[in-house]
Design an enzyme around this catalytic site. Structure first.
Site, PDB file in Angstrom:
ATOM      1  N   ARG A 158      15.262  63.237   1.594  1.00  0.00           N
ATOM      2  CA  ARG A 158      16.050  62.400   2.002  1.00  0.00           C
ATOM      3  C   ARG A 158      15.431  61.050   2.095  1.00  0.00           C
ATOM      4  O   ARG A 158      14.514  61.182   2.776  1.00  0.00           O
ATOM      5  CB  ARG A 158      16.895  62.922   3.239  1.00  0.00           C
ATOM      6  CG  ARG A 158      18.496  62.097   3.783  1.00  0.00           C
ATOM      7  CD  ARG A 158      19.564  62.665   4.565  1.00  0.00           C
ATOM      8  NE  ARG A 158      19.943  62.046   6.059  1.00  0.00           N
ATOM      9  CZ  ARG A 158      19.038  61.199   6.988  1.00  0.00           C
ATOM     10  NH1 ARG A 158      17.803  61.436   7.485  1.00  0.00           N
ATOM     11  NH2 ARG A 158      19.919  60.313   7.326  1.00  0.00           N
ATOM     12  N   LYS A 207       9.187  60.195  10.155  1.00  0.00           N
ATOM     13  CA  LYS A 207       9.768  60.586  10.993  1.00  0.00           C
ATOM     14  C   LYS A 207       8.637  60.929  11.864  1.00  0.00           C
ATOM     15  O   LYS A 207       7.159  61.077  11.567  1.00  0.00           O
ATOM     16  CB  LYS A 207      10.688  62.055  10.944  1.00  0.00           C
ATOM     17  CG  LYS A 207      11.845  62.284  10.196  1.00  0.00           C
ATOM     18  CD  LYS A 207      12.423  63.644  10.443  1.00  0.00           C
ATOM     19  CE  LYS A 207      14.035  63.557  10.031  1.00  0.00           C
ATOM     20  NZ  LYS A 207      14.849  64.698   9.395  1.00  0.00           N
TER      21      LYS A 207
HETATM   22  C1  8Y4 Z   1      13.115  56.640  11.169  1.00  0.00           C
HETATM   23  C2  8Y4 Z   1      14.271  56.684  11.520  1.00  0.00           C
HETATM   24  C3  8Y4 Z   1      12.672  57.336  12.748  1.00  0.00           C
HETATM   25  C4  8Y4 Z   1      14.607  57.519  11.564  1.00  0.00           C
HETATM   26  C5  8Y4 Z   1      13.272  58.843  12.501  1.00  0.00           C
HETATM   27  C6  8Y4 Z   1      14.643  58.783  11.587  1.00  0.00           C
HETATM   28  C7  8Y4 Z   1      18.030  64.570   7.896  1.00  0.00           C
HETATM   29  C8  8Y4 Z   1      18.888  64.447   8.650  1.00  0.00           C
HETATM   30  C9  8Y4 Z   1      18.386  62.943  10.052  1.00  0.00           C
HETATM   31  C10 8Y4 Z   1      17.611  65.490   8.363  1.00  0.00           C
HETATM   32  C11 8Y4 Z   1      20.021  65.467   6.976  1.00  0.00           C
HETATM   33  C12 8Y4 Z   1      15.958  60.445  10.978  1.00  0.00           C
HETATM   34  C13 8Y4 Z   1      20.773  62.864   9.499  1.00  0.00           C
HETATM   35  C14 8Y4 Z   1      17.116  61.823  11.594  1.00  0.00           C
HETATM   36  N1  8Y4 Z   1      17.440  63.554   9.728  1.00  0.00           N
HETATM   37  N2  8Y4 Z   1      20.065  64.656   7.452  1.00  0.00           N
HETATM   38  N3  8Y4 Z   1      19.982  63.509   9.584  1.00  0.00           N
HETATM   39  N4  8Y4 Z   1      18.266  65.642   6.608  1.00  0.00           N
HETATM   40  N5  8Y4 Z   1      20.271  67.164   6.531  1.00  0.00           N
HETATM   41  N6  8Y4 Z   1      14.579  60.043  11.826  1.00  0.00           N
HETATM   42  O1  8Y4 Z   1      15.467  65.986   7.489  1.00  0.00           O
HETATM   43  O2  8Y4 Z   1      16.266  60.520  10.086  1.00  0.00           O
HETATM   44  S1  8Y4 Z   1      17.976  61.620  11.385  1.00  0.00           S
END
Ligand code: 8Y4
Length: 258
Positions: free
Chosen positions: A238, A204
């Site tokens: 996650r 992130k």
């Molecule tokens: C690169 C790839 C950089 C992806 C950032 C991202 C969470 C989530 C996401 C979380 C839960 C993400 C669906 C954001 N984050 N679900 N989902 N908790 N429960 N960004 O923190 O991965 S998506």
């Protein structure tokens, strides 16, 4: 929890052609690396992302969920806020719903209840399209905790028993780096009724802002934050880089359990 994205920003051709087989192979690889859960999501929840319709979301996730549930013992998790997708995924064998809107969409609470699935309730301030414009809190830890406690109460009142609930502070979802740091620093204070906590910190922007690393170079930072979250009581992490994260968490577990 390993992540497989089936959103257009994760396809090299921009999303016109979606290869379910490639996503399934990725999911099986994550399971082999030690993921206990595979999170399958078809709605981009990145900051600024536009909403997606139910038909399109079903078209993206269902072929992947259908193939994965028969092919791995990892628990399949559907990342959705839509009741129709929750129901279809559960019928195909998904056992966990990951909802960044914490079952606040119309019909979602009832769909999750009747699905029999467990549910991860996540905190988000605002909506993905605008949430990072101006995140603001009086007391970020208190407000996130209060929100999660209230959503857990609503779920239980709707017939979702406590043993089906997981809570997540939603790092990066309507939060500045300072908000994220406060939440991680006080993760234990987010505990509600002994419900398990999940965290998503992997790759992130917080990691980028604190280390100066671009998206592709955030493995070390992500694993360090995963370890810190585990030490602060997180039960589910996650992550995109499952092998490295599992290796780190094995060491955490060994030190804590000896
Ligand atoms: C690169 C790839 C950089 C992806 C950032 C991202 C969470 C989530 C996401 C979380 C839960 C993400 C669906 C954001 N984050 N679900 N989902 N908790 N429960 N960004 O923190 O991965 S998506």
């Amino acid at each position: 929890m390993g992540v497989i994205n089936v959103t257009p920003d994760s396809f090299s051709d921009g999303g016109r052609f979606f290869d379910a087989e490639t996503a399934v192979r990725h999911g099986l690889a994550l399971a082999a690396e030690g993921a206990a859960f595979i999170d399958v999501g078809g709605e981009s929840t990145r900051p600024g992302a536009d909403p997606v319709g139910v038909e399109e979301e079903l078209r993206r996730v269902m072929p992947v969920i259908e193939r994965l549930t028969g092919a791995t013992s990892a628990v399949i998790c559907v990342d959705t806020s839509k009741p129709e997708v929750m129901q279809a995924a559960a019928r195909a064998g998904a056992q966990l719903i990951n909802d960044v809107r914490a079952l606040r969409e119309p019909g979602a609470l009832e769909a999750a209840q009747s699905s029999g699935c467990a549910v991860c309730l996540m905190h988000m301030q605002g909506e993905p399209r605008t949430m990072q414009a101006a995140p603001a809190y009086q007391d970020v830890v208190g407000e996130v905790r209060g929100f999660l406690a209230e959503r857990a109460r609503v779920c239980r009142a709707a017939g979702i028993s406590a043993d089906r609930l997981i809570l997540d502070p939603g790092f990066g979802f309507g939060k500045t780096v300072e908000h994220n740091l406060a939440l991680l620093r006080h993760l234990r204070a987010l505990g509600v009724d002994g419900l398990p906590l999940m965290v998503g910190l992997s790759r992130k922007s917080m990691v980028g802002k604190l280390t100066g690393r671009p998206g592709g170079e955030r493995l070390l930072g992500s694993v360090v934050l995963a370890v810190m979250a585990a030490l602060a009581g997180a039960r589910i992490v996650r992550a995109h880089d499952v092998a490295s994260t599992v290796e780190a968490l094995k060491l955490v577990a060994a030190v804590r359990e000896s």
